[in-house]
Design an enzyme around this catalytic site. Sequence first.
Site, mmCIF file in Angstrom:
data_model
loop_
_atom_site.group_PDB
_atom_site.id
_atom_site.type_symbol
_atom_site.label_atom_id
_atom_site.label_comp_id
_atom_site.label_asym_id
_atom_site.label_seq_id
_atom_site.Cartn_x
_atom_site.Cartn_y
_atom_site.Cartn_z
ATOM 1 C CG ASP A 1 -2.175 0.799 1.026
ATOM 2 O OD1 ASP A 1 -3.259 0.189 0.994
ATOM 3 O OD2 ASP A 1 -2.078 2.040 0.870
ATOM 4 C CG PHE B 1 -29.675 -10.745 0.225
ATOM 5 C CD1 PHE B 1 -28.889 -11.772 0.711
ATOM 6 C CD2 PHE B 1 -29.130 -9.465 0.182
ATOM 7 C CE1 PHE B 1 -27.596 -11.552 1.139
ATOM 8 C CE2 PHE B 1 -27.836 -9.232 0.609
ATOM 9 C CZ PHE B 1 -27.080 -10.280 1.083
ATOM 10 C CB CYS C 1 -20.829 -3.725 -2.630
ATOM 11 S SG CYS C 1 -19.127 -4.180 -2.325
ATOM 12 C CE LYS D 1 -17.658 0.436 -5.133
ATOM 13 N NZ LYS D 1 -17.017 -0.349 -6.172
ATOM 14 N NE ARG E 1 -16.860 2.321 2.554
ATOM 15 C CZ ARG E 1 -15.992 1.459 2.011
ATOM 16 N NH1 ARG E 1 -15.458 1.733 0.846
ATOM 17 N NH2 ARG E 1 -15.663 0.353 2.638
#
Length: 431
Positions: free
Chosen positions: A30, A247, A258, A261, A325
């Site tokens: 990184d 789900f 995820c 986006k 997020r």
Amino acid sequence: MEISVIGTGYVGLVTGVSLAQIGHTVTCVDNNEEKITKLKQFKSPIYEPGIEELIEENVEQNRLTFKLGQEVDYSQFDAIYLAVGTPQSEDGTADLTFINQVVIDIKNKCHQDMVIVTKSTVPVGTNASIEQKLNEDSDYKFTVVSNPEFLREGSAIEDVFHPERIILGSDDEAALDMVEEINEPFHAPVVRSNFESAEIIKYASNAFLATKISYINMIADLCEAVGADVQTVSRGMGLDSRIGNKFLKAGIGYGGSCFPKDTSALTKIAEQHDVDSSIIKSAIKVNQDEQVKLVSYLDDIYPALAGKKISLLGLAFKPETDDIRDAASIRIINELLDRKAKIHVYDPEATNNIRNIFGGKLTYSENISDCLQDSEAALVITEWKEIKGIQLQTFKDKMRRALILDGRGALLNATDDPEIEYQTIGRRGIN
Ligand code: UDX
């Protein structure tokens, strides 16, 4: 094999650790010095149950090291995994800045033929373009294999060791054989395809799951209107194995890194190819409405919210993560701030991330009792075990008005308590 994983975010770190655990020698790379320093001390930059123990174990067994980009000679590896972020740009497309930087870096620092494995979620056409850029004016042969990940935050360690499928996209049989061999210890069915199919499988899977959630949330709205109960409806539907029970949990919608986006990126990809994506667009719209549903309940109960103390239980986009997020909490907080409510929040892991956004505008409680003290409504945002386990007496003892608006069906037992006013998604009115 000797493997380098570039990017120590969520995907890169879990991938690196799991490849080390199955016996490969892995170097995680990184450019963020702070992250690498922390990782060398076995501290994970993300909250994920079990990851720090695995980091420590594999570093001690000499199978895992962490390095800064500038310290790495890429020629020493058998394969390089790309796991850098592809965040959402303002126009909804995936931002490929980090991918493009890494491509330049590999080109400069890899002086032999190399297999590049793409873990990052990238739009259709990206793997072909990465391969083309790497091979342009190069003395070496770079072969790209698309290998999308399907990890869920909070259960990534469980998921990574028990994958339901491994998708490998490339036209190069030798590279496919090699990446299949790397993954052999996972004992999962492998689907081989070209780049485009692998790329679409990732987006189509996430968009399908997001649509399934929005579908049950739309049915939840209907249940509220007609007097049905979405929990029962969901159970009744899910027993049909063609539908499946996963789900199908109604609530205040999906968030995270995820689904929001990837659904948005998929509609952009469809637009670019003149293909109608109205199903996914509807799923996105339903989700936006669901995320603030508890505020509409609140508006009906308190037409003026100014100065009222409202408690938010849970802030993360789902339990077992500190990730906020696209979390419903952010949108709910903004709506409540517009209405000038006094907002008290509690989350076992995500409080600091919310504090970084809202600073002094909220009161951050250390525990559930403080958060509920003298409150006029408790909003359940995330179904943490600790929140599901709250004794109903606590609401009655602490709150000025024992009113629970449950966005996750986490406290259904409250329906049996006549001293508690309780409303949840997909069920008519207050009990
Ligand atoms: C998802 C995919 O599951 C994973 O395969 C992919 O690689 C990344 O995106 P993740 O975002 O970590 O994983 O979480 P997930 O467990 O899928 O939940 C996503 C969101 O949907 C959460 O906000 C969750 O609360 C919500 N959800 C999930 C529901 O509202 N109802 C459900 O029935 C399931």
